[in-house]
Design a protein around this motif. Sequence first.
Motif, PDB file in Angstrom:
ATOM      1  N   UNK A  31      10.093  -9.701  -3.837  1.00 41.15           N
ATOM      2  CA  UNK A  31      10.898  -8.659  -3.202  1.00 41.15           C
ATOM      3  C   UNK A  31      10.326  -8.332  -1.824  1.00 41.15           C
ATOM      4  N   UNK A  32      11.146  -7.668  -0.989  1.00 41.72           N
ATOM      5  CA  UNK A  32      10.683  -7.220   0.327  1.00 41.72           C
ATOM      6  C   UNK A  32      10.072  -5.826   0.204  1.00 41.72           C
ATOM      7  N   UNK A  33       9.024  -5.598   0.973  1.00 38.77           N
ATOM      8  CA  UNK A  33       8.410  -4.277   1.005  1.00 38.77           C
ATOM      9  C   UNK A  33       8.330  -3.809   2.448  1.00 38.77           C
ATOM     10  N   UNK A  34       8.304  -2.485   2.601  1.00 31.01           N
ATOM     11  CA  UNK A  34       8.157  -1.867   3.912  1.00 31.01           C
ATOM     12  C   UNK A  34       6.924  -0.963   3.874  1.00 31.01           C
ATOM     13  N   UNK A  35       6.224  -0.905   4.954  1.00 25.60           N
ATOM     14  CA  UNK A  35       5.007  -0.101   5.001  1.00 25.60           C
ATOM     15  C   UNK A  35       5.239   1.105   5.906  1.00 25.60           C
ATOM     16  N   UNK A  36       4.457   2.154   5.679  1.00 22.89           N
ATOM     17  CA  UNK A  36       4.494   3.351   6.528  1.00 22.89           C
ATOM     18  C   UNK A  36       3.474   3.195   7.644  1.00 22.89           C
ATOM     19  N   UNK A  37       3.977   3.274   8.866  1.00 27.82           N
ATOM     20  CA  UNK A  37       3.108   3.094  10.033  1.00 27.82           C
ATOM     21  C   UNK A  37       2.982   4.437  10.754  1.00 27.82           C
ATOM     22  N   UNK A  38       1.749   4.846  11.008  1.00 23.85           N
ATOM     23  CA  UNK A  38       1.484   6.054  11.779  1.00 23.85           C
ATOM     24  C   UNK A  38       1.250   5.676  13.237  1.00 23.85           C
ATOM     25  N   UNK A  39       2.075   6.308  14.115  1.00 23.62           N
ATOM     26  CA  UNK A  39       1.936   6.025  15.545  1.00 23.62           C
ATOM     27  C   UNK A  39       2.239   7.300  16.315  1.00 23.62           C
ATOM     28  N   UNK A  40       1.611   7.478  17.460  1.00 21.46           N
ATOM     29  CA  UNK A  40       1.778   8.726  18.222  1.00 21.46           C
ATOM     30  C   UNK A  40       3.147   8.783  18.905  1.00 21.46           C
ATOM     31  N   UNK A  41       3.574  10.031  19.198  1.00 18.25           N
ATOM     32  CA  UNK A  41       4.843  10.246  19.884  1.00 18.25           C
ATOM     33  C   UNK A  41       4.673  10.021  21.379  1.00 18.25           C
ATOM     34  N   UNK A  87       0.854  -1.188   0.000  1.00 21.48           N
ATOM     35  CA  UNK A  87       0.000   0.000   0.000  1.00 21.48           C
ATOM     36  C   UNK A  87       0.890   1.239   0.000  1.00 21.48           C
ATOM     37  N   UNK A  88       0.446   2.287  -0.673  1.00 22.89           N
ATOM     38  CA  UNK A  88       1.224   3.514  -0.777  1.00 22.89           C
ATOM     39  C   UNK A  88       0.915   4.493   0.344  1.00 22.89           C
ATOM     40  N   UNK A  89      -0.194   4.347   0.980  1.00 18.15           N
ATOM     41  CA  UNK A  89      -0.577   5.241   2.074  1.00 18.15           C
ATOM     42  C   UNK A  89      -0.143   4.642   3.404  1.00 18.15           C
ATOM     43  N   UNK A  90      -0.026   5.519   4.413  1.00 18.99           N
ATOM     44  CA  UNK A  90       0.351   5.037   5.729  1.00 18.99           C
ATOM     45  C   UNK A  90      -0.809   4.341   6.435  1.00 18.99           C
ATOM     46  N   UNK A  91      -0.428   3.539   7.422  1.00 17.76           N
ATOM     47  CA  UNK A  91      -1.414   2.771   8.192  1.00 17.76           C
ATOM     48  C   UNK A  91      -1.275   3.163   9.657  1.00 17.76           C
ATOM     49  N   UNK A 139      -4.072  -8.477   5.012  1.00 13.84           N
ATOM     50  CA  UNK A 139      -4.541  -7.380   5.859  1.00 13.84           C
ATOM     51  C   UNK A 139      -4.212  -7.735   7.299  1.00 13.84           C
ATOM     52  N   UNK A 140      -3.820  -6.705   8.083  1.00 17.26           N
ATOM     53  CA  UNK A 140      -3.500  -6.980   9.480  1.00 17.26           C
ATOM     54  C   UNK A 140      -3.545  -5.680  10.286  1.00 17.26           C
ATOM     55  N   UNK A 141      -3.656  -5.844  11.596  1.00 18.52           N
ATOM     56  CA  UNK A 141      -3.555  -4.707  12.488  1.00 18.52           C
ATOM     57  C   UNK A 141      -2.077  -4.483  12.776  1.00 18.52           C
ATOM     58  N   UNK A 142      -1.609  -3.240  12.512  1.00 19.15           N
ATOM     59  CA  UNK A 142      -0.181  -2.971  12.643  1.00 19.15           C
ATOM     60  C   UNK A 142       0.130  -2.409  14.013  1.00 19.15           C
ATOM     61  N   UNK A 143       1.413  -2.544  14.382  1.00 19.05           N
ATOM     62  CA  UNK A 143       1.934  -1.952  15.613  1.00 19.05           C
ATOM     63  C   UNK A 143       3.104  -1.035  15.246  1.00 19.05           C
ATOM     64  N   UNK A 144       3.585  -0.316  16.231  1.00 17.97           N
ATOM     65  CA  UNK A 144       4.709   0.593  15.992  1.00 17.97           C
ATOM     66  C   UNK A 144       5.919  -0.164  15.458  1.00 17.97           C
ATOM     67  N   UNK A 145       6.122  -1.395  15.914  1.00 18.57           N
ATOM     68  CA  UNK A 145       7.289  -2.169  15.495  1.00 18.57           C
ATOM     69  C   UNK A 145       7.244  -2.519  14.016  1.00 18.57           C
ATOM     70  N   UNK A 146       6.046  -2.495  13.424  1.00 20.13           N
ATOM     71  CA  UNK A 146       5.942  -2.866  12.012  1.00 20.13           C
ATOM     72  C   UNK A 146       6.582  -1.832  11.080  1.00 20.13           C
ATOM     73  N   UNK A 147       6.941  -0.637  11.617  1.00 20.04           N
ATOM     74  CA  UNK A 147       7.571   0.377  10.767  1.00 20.04           C
ATOM     75  C   UNK A 147       8.928  -0.094  10.243  1.00 20.04           C
ATOM     76  N   UNK A 148       9.544  -1.024  10.979  1.00 20.96           N
ATOM     77  CA  UNK A 148      10.859  -1.524  10.573  1.00 20.96           C
ATOM     78  C   UNK A 148      10.794  -2.929   9.975  1.00 20.96           C
ATOM     79  N   UNK A 149       9.610  -3.528   9.943  1.00 22.37           N
ATOM     80  CA  UNK A 149       9.490  -4.903   9.447  1.00 22.37           C
ATOM     81  C   UNK A 149       9.425  -4.939   7.928  1.00 22.37           C
ATOM     82  N   UNK A 150       9.834  -6.071   7.373  1.00 20.79           N
ATOM     83  CA  UNK A 150       9.789  -6.305   5.929  1.00 20.79           C
ATOM     84  C   UNK A 150       8.804  -7.425   5.639  1.00 20.79           C
ATOM     85  N   UNK A 151       7.968  -7.220   4.661  1.00 19.38           N
ATOM     86  CA  UNK A 151       6.956  -8.194   4.266  1.00 19.38           C
ATOM     87  C   UNK A 151       7.284  -8.735   2.873  1.00 19.38           C
ATOM     88  N   UNK A 152       7.039 -10.048   2.697  1.00 19.57           N
ATOM     89  CA  UNK A 152       7.239 -10.655   1.383  1.00 19.57           C
ATOM     90  C   UNK A 152       6.421 -11.935   1.290  1.00 19.57           C
TER      91      UNK A 152
END
Length: 632
Positions: free
Chosen positions: A246-256, A151-155, A216-229
């Motif tokens: 190939x490996x892909x990385x997703x953009x994860x939105x999480x609060x500070x 996906x091109x948009x953040x999650x 499809x899955x519920x993401x966590x903050x740690x998923x910002x660094x994970x690779x999916x394939x």
Amino acid sequence: MAARDSASLLVRLLVLFHTWGVWANVDVNMEDRVEVFRGDTAQITCLFTSSDGVGGMIIQWFYVKPSGEKQKIYYQDTTMKFVDRGTQFTERMSVNGTGATGEIVLTISNVQPVDEVEFICLIKGLTDGTGEGRTKLKVFETPERPTIEGVQTGISVNEDSPSKIGICEVKNGFPMPNITWYRNNTPLRADRDVVKVVPSITTESTKLVSVRSELSMKVTKEDKDNLFYCEITYFIPGGTKMTETNRINITVYYPSTAVSVWVESPKGKIKEGDSIEIHCQGNGNMPSSFFKISKKGSELAMGDGNVLVMDNVTRHQSGVYECTSTDTDTFDEISGNTTVFVNFLDPAVVMPEDTVVVAQGEDLMATCNALSSLSQTQTVWIKNGVEISVGHSLTLKNNTFETAGTYMCVVTVPEIEGMETNGTLTVYVQGPPDILELENTEIDASYEETVNLSCHVRGFPAPSIIWTTSDGKNLETTSQMKTEEGVRSVVSVTVTADIIAFCNASNEFGTDTVAFNITAIIQTTTPATTTTIFSTTTISSATAKTPPAKKTSGGRGVIIAVIIICILLLAILGSVLYFLYKKGKICGRSGKQDLTKEKSSKDNIVVEMKSDNTEEAVLLGVNGEKQPPNDQ
């Protein structure tokens, strides 16, 4: 009677079993399966044994339709061989072998996935009954290279349901390939409300299969660094193979959970006049976050965004700067801060201030200091661009005109490059005028040439300058300006005759004068064979005066040399004439004879010689007096 019926039934059963081949002695052996790639040629072998001869054998090939019905494709007996028309194998099959060796081979070329059926080899004997064998034909096709698209948009981690991560797709394989999703190196399994995998299968008319899988899955903050394939498993003859996307990385939105604030530039210590750039950043990643930077307890500096720029800062902008991050969705706030200190260096204070007047021979001590936020400063004293002293104090002993001038003290802070200030002190030394040494006071100038005379006088108070000439006239000053050492005056003189010009400087302590001797040069052109010395005269003009000779470019010395040479030439000429006369070569006794030089010009000397009957000769001298011959 019962015994007779039983015997009759037994005979009938024996005849029936023989007809059905229950006791047949035809054995058929075939492989369970034959595996080939799509497009290759498949060979299916049928091995059999029978006590009947070849002439008593009937050989048939069948395949089983998807409906379970058997379809005959080949027949062979002692009299004929033929391939059944109208089947999917009619044009691509052949049968090798007569049965004499107990081996019959069915060959099918250009095998396709639709050819994946079960084949039956049926052998009938005349006395041995019937034998049957079966082989399944398996067809394989290696799929195309799999693809993955994230996906091109953040999650956001705040989503309540699983969010789409990406899609894997593999096309045109046979049998159907399998897709498995991985996060890093761990396979993902369907988990209700957490991980959801939705496959979709497309079968082409050629029976080639394409598979698509959406994760499809519920993401966590740690998923910002994970690779999916995806891992794709597919079948080949004799086994399976595996390939990966190939490996892909997703953009994860999480609060500070924390905010960092720092000075991006300048690096190191800050000084007044610098431009400061303050940055702040939270450890989260939320597009809905809003940043604001401000100085605590003051509205002097404030900026919307995570960058604050302040130009030409002063010490008053020192303080604590706070950055606040606000989530516009939840309105949660979190902040961080940093301390900014602006170092300063006050203007240099020189004592005595500005200017000081000292008498010749007196001593002078001056100091220079500047208040700084840093304890260590360095001071140097500079005059005319040259460093003359190091330290906060300057001592000038036995002051003279040479020590007068402007002194600059420069105060720097070694810890911060470019942090400096300065002050000046102008020293005047009292004394009578002193005209600085001139390069040349003897000047030759052409007639009516304008000459600029310059006179530089030092002294304090500033001397007044008056220009005069040797005949008592005052010359009008062309320009006059004050210098660091005193006064510079310039006068312009138009030369028409020799002149002496005086520069007269004076103040309350005394006077000083310098003379400029200017010689007028007049250019004169004369014939190459004649030199002008005197005016034309005769021997009787004893009292005649030679007019003043005009100065040539060689000066008075050249004129004197010319006069001497002319006198020598006249003496030689007189001697030659007297010698010729004594020898009788000229002026004989026959009478009067004149030797007269022709007039050449107004200024030539005329010599006249006469003889009489008494042979007495007279040679006129240069001054017109008679002289005896013995005196010549």
